[in-house]
Design a protein around this motif. Structure first.
Motif, PDB file in Angstrom:
ATOM      1  N   LEU A  82      30.704  34.362  45.433  1.00  0.00           N
ATOM      2  CA  LEU A  82      29.602  35.314  45.337  1.00  0.00           C
ATOM      3  C   LEU A  82      28.616  34.957  44.237  1.00  0.00           C
ATOM      4  O   LEU A  82      27.404  35.150  44.406  1.00  0.00           O
ATOM      5  CB  LEU A  82      30.151  36.724  45.101  1.00  0.00           C
ATOM      6  CG  LEU A  82      31.009  37.316  46.227  1.00  0.00           C
ATOM      7  CD1 LEU A  82      31.419  38.729  45.871  1.00  0.00           C
ATOM      8  CD2 LEU A  82      30.237  37.299  47.535  1.00  0.00           C
TER       9      LEU A  82
ATOM     10  N   SER B  13      24.706  34.226  45.138  1.00  0.00           N
ATOM     11  CA  SER B  13      23.553  34.980  44.653  1.00  0.00           C
ATOM     12  C   SER B  13      22.545  34.052  43.979  1.00  0.00           C
ATOM     13  O   SER B  13      21.334  34.223  44.128  1.00  0.00           O
ATOM     14  CB  SER B  13      23.998  36.083  43.686  1.00  0.00           C
ATOM     15  OG  SER B  13      24.638  35.542  42.558  1.00  0.00           O
ATOM     16  N   LYS B  14      23.028  33.027  43.257  1.00  0.00           N
ATOM     17  CA  LYS B  14      22.120  32.060  42.640  1.00  0.00           C
ATOM     18  C   LYS B  14      21.386  31.248  43.702  1.00  0.00           C
ATOM     19  O   LYS B  14      20.177  31.003  43.601  1.00  0.00           O
ATOM     20  CB  LYS B  14      22.903  31.123  41.717  1.00  0.00           C
ATOM     21  CG  LYS B  14      23.401  31.770  40.441  1.00  0.00           C
ATOM     22  CD  LYS B  14      24.155  30.768  39.576  1.00  0.00           C
ATOM     23  CE  LYS B  14      24.691  31.422  38.311  1.00  0.00           C
ATOM     24  NZ  LYS B  14      25.473  30.470  37.478  1.00  0.00           N
TER      25      LYS B  14
ATOM     26  N   ASP C  61      20.821  32.159  46.775  1.00  0.00           N
ATOM     27  CA  ASP C  61      19.895  33.054  47.480  1.00  0.00           C
ATOM     28  C   ASP C  61      18.576  33.150  46.723  1.00  0.00           C
ATOM     29  O   ASP C  61      17.488  33.029  47.306  1.00  0.00           O
ATOM     30  CB  ASP C  61      20.539  34.432  47.622  1.00  0.00           C
ATOM     31  CG  ASP C  61      19.691  35.389  48.441  1.00  0.00           C
ATOM     32  OD1 ASP C  61      18.746  35.961  47.861  1.00  0.00           O
ATOM     33  OD2 ASP C  61      19.960  35.590  49.636  1.00  0.00           O
TER      34      ASP C  61
ATOM     35  N   ARG D 112      18.246  40.577  39.427  1.00  0.00           N
ATOM     36  CA  ARG D 112      19.428  39.709  39.447  1.00  0.00           C
ATOM     37  C   ARG D 112      20.703  40.495  39.770  1.00  0.00           C
ATOM     38  O   ARG D 112      21.480  40.118  40.646  1.00  0.00           O
ATOM     39  CB  ARG D 112      19.572  38.994  38.095  1.00  0.00           C
ATOM     40  CG  ARG D 112      20.653  37.929  38.090  1.00  0.00           C
ATOM     41  CD  ARG D 112      20.641  37.157  36.784  1.00  0.00           C
ATOM     42  NE  ARG D 112      19.466  36.317  36.684  1.00  0.00           N
ATOM     43  CZ  ARG D 112      18.542  36.440  35.735  1.00  0.00           C
ATOM     44  NH1 ARG D 112      18.658  37.383  34.822  1.00  0.00           N
ATOM     45  NH2 ARG D 112      17.514  35.632  35.688  1.00  0.00           N
ATOM     46  N   THR D 113      20.912  41.612  39.092  1.00  0.00           N
ATOM     47  CA  THR D 113      22.105  42.433  39.350  1.00  0.00           C
ATOM     48  C   THR D 113      22.012  43.074  40.724  1.00  0.00           C
ATOM     49  O   THR D 113      23.006  43.132  41.461  1.00  0.00           O
ATOM     50  CB  THR D 113      22.249  43.524  38.270  1.00  0.00           C
ATOM     51  OG1 THR D 113      22.347  42.895  36.987  1.00  0.00           O
ATOM     52  CG2 THR D 113      23.486  44.368  38.513  1.00  0.00           C
TER      53      THR D 113
ATOM     54  N   VAL E 231      20.447  41.989  43.441  1.00  0.00           N
ATOM     55  CA  VAL E 231      20.699  41.000  44.495  1.00  0.00           C
ATOM     56  C   VAL E 231      22.177  40.653  44.570  1.00  0.00           C
ATOM     57  O   VAL E 231      22.765  40.571  45.651  1.00  0.00           O
ATOM     58  CB  VAL E 231      19.856  39.725  44.251  1.00  0.00           C
ATOM     59  CG1 VAL E 231      20.277  38.617  45.207  1.00  0.00           C
ATOM     60  CG2 VAL E 231      18.373  40.036  44.436  1.00  0.00           C
ATOM     61  N   HIS E 232      22.812  40.473  43.399  1.00  0.00           N
ATOM     62  CA  HIS E 232      24.243  40.139  43.391  1.00  0.00           C
ATOM     63  C   HIS E 232      25.056  41.257  44.026  1.00  0.00           C
ATOM     64  O   HIS E 232      25.964  40.997  44.831  1.00  0.00           O
ATOM     65  CB  HIS E 232      24.712  39.890  41.954  1.00  0.00           C
ATOM     66  CG  HIS E 232      26.155  39.472  41.867  1.00  0.00           C
ATOM     67  ND1 HIS E 232      27.184  40.381  41.829  1.00  0.00           N
ATOM     68  CD2 HIS E 232      26.726  38.247  41.836  1.00  0.00           C
ATOM     69  CE1 HIS E 232      28.334  39.736  41.767  1.00  0.00           C
ATOM     70  NE2 HIS E 232      28.085  38.440  41.756  1.00  0.00           N
ATOM     71  N   ASP E 233      24.732  42.516  43.689  1.00  0.00           N
ATOM     72  CA  ASP E 233      25.462  43.647  44.261  1.00  0.00           C
ATOM     73  C   ASP E 233      25.248  43.731  45.767  1.00  0.00           C
ATOM     74  O   ASP E 233      26.186  44.011  46.526  1.00  0.00           O
ATOM     75  CB  ASP E 233      25.026  44.957  43.603  1.00  0.00           C
ATOM     76  CG  ASP E 233      25.508  45.073  42.164  1.00  0.00           C
ATOM     77  OD1 ASP E 233      26.380  44.266  41.777  1.00  0.00           O
ATOM     78  OD2 ASP E 233      25.002  45.951  41.445  1.00  0.00           O
ATOM     79  N   ASN E 234      24.015  43.509  46.206  1.00  0.00           N
ATOM     80  CA  ASN E 234      23.737  43.530  47.649  1.00  0.00           C
ATOM     81  C   ASN E 234      24.572  42.489  48.377  1.00  0.00           C
ATOM     82  O   ASN E 234      25.183  42.767  49.416  1.00  0.00           O
ATOM     83  CB  ASN E 234      22.249  43.262  47.910  1.00  0.00           C
ATOM     84  CG  ASN E 234      21.386  44.498  47.709  1.00  0.00           C
ATOM     85  OD1 ASN E 234      21.902  45.578  47.434  1.00  0.00           O
ATOM     86  ND2 ASN E 234      20.089  44.326  47.826  1.00  0.00           N
ATOM     87  N   ILE E 235      24.593  41.277  47.839  1.00  0.00           N
ATOM     88  CA  ILE E 235      25.337  40.204  48.480  1.00  0.00           C
ATOM     89  C   ILE E 235      26.826  40.518  48.491  1.00  0.00           C
ATOM     90  O   ILE E 235      27.514  40.314  49.495  1.00  0.00           O
ATOM     91  CB  ILE E 235      25.056  38.863  47.775  1.00  0.00           C
ATOM     92  CG1 ILE E 235      23.614  38.427  48.074  1.00  0.00           C
ATOM     93  CG2 ILE E 235      26.035  37.779  48.228  1.00  0.00           C
ATOM     94  CD1 ILE E 235      23.178  37.197  47.318  1.00  0.00           C
TER      95      ILE E 235
ATOM     96  N   SER F 235      27.960  38.453  56.615  1.00  0.00           N
ATOM     97  CA  SER F 235      27.658  37.281  55.798  1.00  0.00           C
ATOM     98  C   SER F 235      27.180  36.117  56.660  1.00  0.00           C
ATOM     99  O   SER F 235      26.257  35.393  56.284  1.00  0.00           O
ATOM    100  CB  SER F 235      28.881  36.860  54.991  1.00  0.00           C
ATOM    101  OG  SER F 235      29.972  36.546  55.847  1.00  0.00           O
TER     102      SER F 235
END
Length: 269
Positions: free
Chosen positions: A149, A153-154, A156, A184-185, A187-191, A201
């Motif tokens: 993950l 996220s990076k 993405d 940043r947070t 997008v990471h949470d969404n992913i 996914s």
């Protein structure tokens, strides 16, 4: 006989060499060759690359530092200022994290921005831009297969940034960089949330590939449609997940009030 006096000649203004260096470095920042946080080459090497004297280069760097474009860090080195991105991200970054209702606004803004950047990228992308996107897509696929993950996220963010750079519009490039710093947070949470939902996914990966293929084919309408469809899918899926979570929480509260047994996932250990 013409007695008219000749018009005075216009004075030719020769710019200072340091100002010309500033102009060159600013152009590199605007086009994305130098990004927020990037280190400038050592003074001697940079002076040689630009074909200028070190004192003139030093003067130019001092001018840019005074304007907040460059900063000197302890331990040596001159860097492009992080303020180029953080001025937009703060205090929005903390507010987006603490106010979930802003996330729909963020997605709506991303739909508009990323649809436009994908369209222009399809029109303007060079062979080097397409090659860069191809490499990012490969990284995205590897992170997806590894179910990493953090790497996902990076990758993405790097994918969408590469599209913005390929649009060859300085405002798109820097606005998206600032936006992803802020998110940043988010997008990471969404992913993380989307990755946990069955085939979602895989669908996200296919959507990224569809955007890339349209840009690679120089299909502006297709690239814009693919980018907007991607954001629409993310929004629909997150709303569905939120609604399901709210229904489950409501059911648990009712069961607790009635003294009924809780479902296994909610039962106290």
């Amino acid at each position: 006989m013409n007695d008219a006096l000749p018009k005075p000649l216009k004075r030719v203004n020769v710019p200072r060499l340091s100002d010309a260096i500033v102009q060159q470095l600013e152009s590199m920042i605007l086009e994305g060759s130098l990004k927020a946080g990037d280190a400038l080459p050592p003074e001697r090497a940079l002076a040689e690359q630009l074909g200028v004297s070190r004192p003139s280069l030093r003067e130019a760097i001092q001018k840019m530092a005074a304007r907040g474009l460059l900063v000197s860090r302890q331990g040596g080195g001159t860097y492009v200022s992080d303020q180029l991105e953080t001025s937009f991200s703060s205090p929005w970054q903390s507010m987006v994290a603490s106010h979930p209702e802003l996330r729909r606004d963020v997605l709506e803004f991303r739909r508009m921005l990323e649809g436009s950047t994908a369209r222009y990228a399809a029109e303007r992308a060079t062979e080097a831009d397409v090659a860069r996107l191809r490499g990012v897509v490969a990284t995205l696929q590897q992170a997806h297969e590894a179910k990493d993950l953090g790497a996902l996220s990076k990758a993405d963010a790097a994918f969408h940034q590469a599209i913005a750079d390929a649009a060859h519009n300085a405002m798109f490039s820097h606005l998206l960089a600032s936006l992803f710093t802020m998110m940043r947070t988010h997008v990471h949470d969404n992913i993380a949330n989307l990755f946990a939902v069955g085939t979602v996914s895989g669908e996200l990966l296919e959507q990224h590939l569809a955007i890339f293929r349209a840009i690679e084919a120089h299909d502006p309408a297709g690239a814009r449609a693919a980018a907007e469809a991607h954001i629409d899918f993310v929004e629909r899926t997150l709303i569905r997940m939120r609604d399901e979570s709210e229904r489950e929480a409501r059911a648990v509260r009712r069961a607790a009030v009635r003294g009924e047994p809780l479902p296994d996932p909610w039962r106290e250990p």
